[in-house]
Enzyme design. Structure first.
Site, PDB file in Angstrom:
ATOM      1  N   THR A  10       0.779  -0.946  -0.059  1.00 49.95           N
ATOM      2  CA  THR A  10      -0.159  -0.127   0.015  1.00 49.95           C
ATOM      3  C   THR A  10       0.979   1.349  -0.024  1.00 49.95           C
ATOM      4  O   THR A  10       0.466   2.222   0.314  1.00 49.95           O
ATOM      5  CB  THR A  10      -1.001   0.168   1.198  1.00 49.95           C
ATOM      6  N   ARG A  48       4.082   2.393  -2.506  1.00 46.59           N
ATOM      7  CA  ARG A  48       4.064   2.877  -3.795  1.00 46.59           C
ATOM      8  C   ARG A  48       4.727   1.724  -4.817  1.00 46.59           C
ATOM      9  O   ARG A  48       5.566   1.182  -4.109  1.00 46.59           O
ATOM     10  CB  ARG A  48       5.162   4.143  -4.144  1.00 46.59           C
ATOM     11  N   GLU A  76       0.537   3.448 -12.692  1.00 48.55           N
ATOM     12  CA  GLU A  76      -0.990   3.579 -12.363  1.00 48.55           C
ATOM     13  C   GLU A  76      -1.688   4.419 -13.466  1.00 48.55           C
ATOM     14  O   GLU A  76      -1.224   5.428 -13.624  1.00 48.55           O
ATOM     15  CB  GLU A  76      -1.232   3.845 -10.894  1.00 48.55           C
ATOM     16  N   HIS A  82      -5.499   2.068  -5.677  1.00 40.42           N
ATOM     17  CA  HIS A  82      -4.675   3.214  -4.830  1.00 40.42           C
ATOM     18  C   HIS A  82      -6.098   3.951  -4.126  1.00 40.42           C
ATOM     19  O   HIS A  82      -5.989   4.790  -4.139  1.00 40.42           O
ATOM     20  CB  HIS A  82      -4.029   4.014  -5.830  1.00 40.42           C
TER      21      HIS A  82
HETATM   22  C1  DGY Z   1      -0.759   9.118   0.132  1.00 40.31           C
HETATM   23  O1  DGY Z   1      -1.119   9.618   1.100  1.00 40.31           O
HETATM   24  O2  DGY Z   1       0.629   9.085  -0.168  1.00 40.31           O
HETATM   25  C2  DGY Z   1      -1.429   7.905  -0.631  1.00 40.31           C
HETATM   26  O3  DGY Z   1      -0.907   7.403  -1.503  1.00 40.31           O
HETATM   27  C3  DGY Z   1      -2.739   8.544  -1.110  1.00 40.31           C
HETATM   28  O4  DGY Z   1      -3.260   8.485   0.051  1.00 40.31           O
END
Ligand code: DGY
Length: 323
Positions: free
Chosen positions: A235, A237, A266, A285
């Site tokens: 979650t 990058r 993406e 995302h």
């Molecule tokens: C972030 O906050 O960096 C996320 O990738 C988007 O919520």
């Protein structure tokens, strides 16, 4: 009256906050983000910009924006802009820490559970009419309870991930720049080297920012260290992973599966091989995507803009601009 460009329609009260402070809020009307040329043209006329992670702000755009004083990203990550380049031009860059960690950790857990217990895979099977009987061997997954979780990056989100693991009575390992003795004591976490974490964990969850050091952090060598049934959750990058190496590892059965909220690029093109694996879960995302959290993020970005346009320092700076 200052002109503030918002690269998308925002949830929450961002527009109201800006207007209440006497500013003109110009909202990009499309569902898709402004193309680079349009973004440059908007920045060139604006005093502030409220941006998202997909708005890539180049140094040339900053050079072409003489009045721009702040780029307020509605995200905790800010790899879409160079804070150093912005600071050289006196432009503040801000982010949204402190509001999205719990929501993002909820989603990382949803992904982990989904891959472990084959939720999306069995849902597809059921919808396709494949559910014929209760089967002693049908869709056997991995236990989460009592398993070992390896967290890479123990910032706010990594910590929220670890707190949830306590309820599952997991052994939790972490690999992070900074040692966190208080969390070790509080949650029973163990700091280990990256290789050990990969070799021992049943689940590996990424929570580090994208930096030159973390780009391509997990590649063929690292996937080769993982347990055969281990599941990778991302979650953070997409670029933290060497995606081609991930595809090879999944193809060779070097690892058990992956659950990805972020990819490179993406959106991921539909023909991408990652879509061909039943043991891969892919979401667009959305880890910070609860109504409440996205509203807080946008409001926070607007408050940062209001502060800078009032000649104050922003609340959440990631660089130093001019007051
Ligand atoms: C972030 O906050 O960096 C996320 O990738 C988007 O919520």
């Amino acid at each position: 009256m200052a002109r503030v460009f918002l690269t998308r329609e925002m949830p929450g009260r961002a527009v109201e906050i800006l207007q209440a402070a006497g500013h003109q809020a110009v909202v990009w009307p499309d569902e898709l983000p402004p193309p680079q040329v349009e973004l440059a043209a908007e920045l060139a006329q604006s005093h502030a910009a409220l941006t998202t992670v997909v708005d890539r702000i180049t140094p040339a755009m900053l050079d072409g924006a003489p009045d721009l004083r702040i780029v307020a990203n509605m995200a905790v990550g800010y790899d879409n802009i160079s804070p150093a380049e912005a600071a050289e031009r006196g432009i503040w860059v801000t982010n949204t820490p402190g509001v999205l960690a719990e929501t993002t950790a909820d989603m990382a857990w949803a992904l982990l559970m989904s891959a472990a217990r084959r939720v999306t895979e069995s849902d597809r099977h059921t919808r396709a009419g494949g559910w014929r009987t209760w089967s002693p061997t049908g869709f056997l997954g991995m236990d989460v309870f009592g398993a070992t979780l390896g967290i890479i990056g123990l910032g706010e989100i990594g910590e929220a991930m670890a707190r949830r693991a306590v309820g599952f009575k997991m052994r939790v390992l972490y690999h992070s720049r900074t040692r966190k003795p208080a969390l070790e004591a509080d949650l029973g976490l163990e700091q280990v080297g990256l290789d050990e974490l990969l070799a021992v964990s049943d689940y590996v969850s990424l929570h580090c920012p994208l930096t030159p050091e973390t780009r391509g952090l997990l590649g063929a060598r690292e996937f080769g260290l993982m347990k055969k049934r281990a599941i990778l959750v991302n979650t953070a990058r997409g670029q933290v992973i060497d995606q081609d190496a991930l595809v090879s590892a999944l193809r060779d059965g070097t690892m058990g599966g992956a659950a990805l909220d972020v990819t490179d690029p993406e959106p991921l093109p539909l023909a991408h091989p990652l879509f061909s694996f039943e043991n891969v879960v892919i979401t667009p995302h959305i880890a910070s995507g609860s109504m409440a959290t996205r509203s807080k993020m946008a409001d926070m970005a607007a408050e940062n803009i209001v502060a800078v346009l009032a000649g104050k320092e922003p609340i959440n700076p990631v660089n130093r601009g001019h007051r």
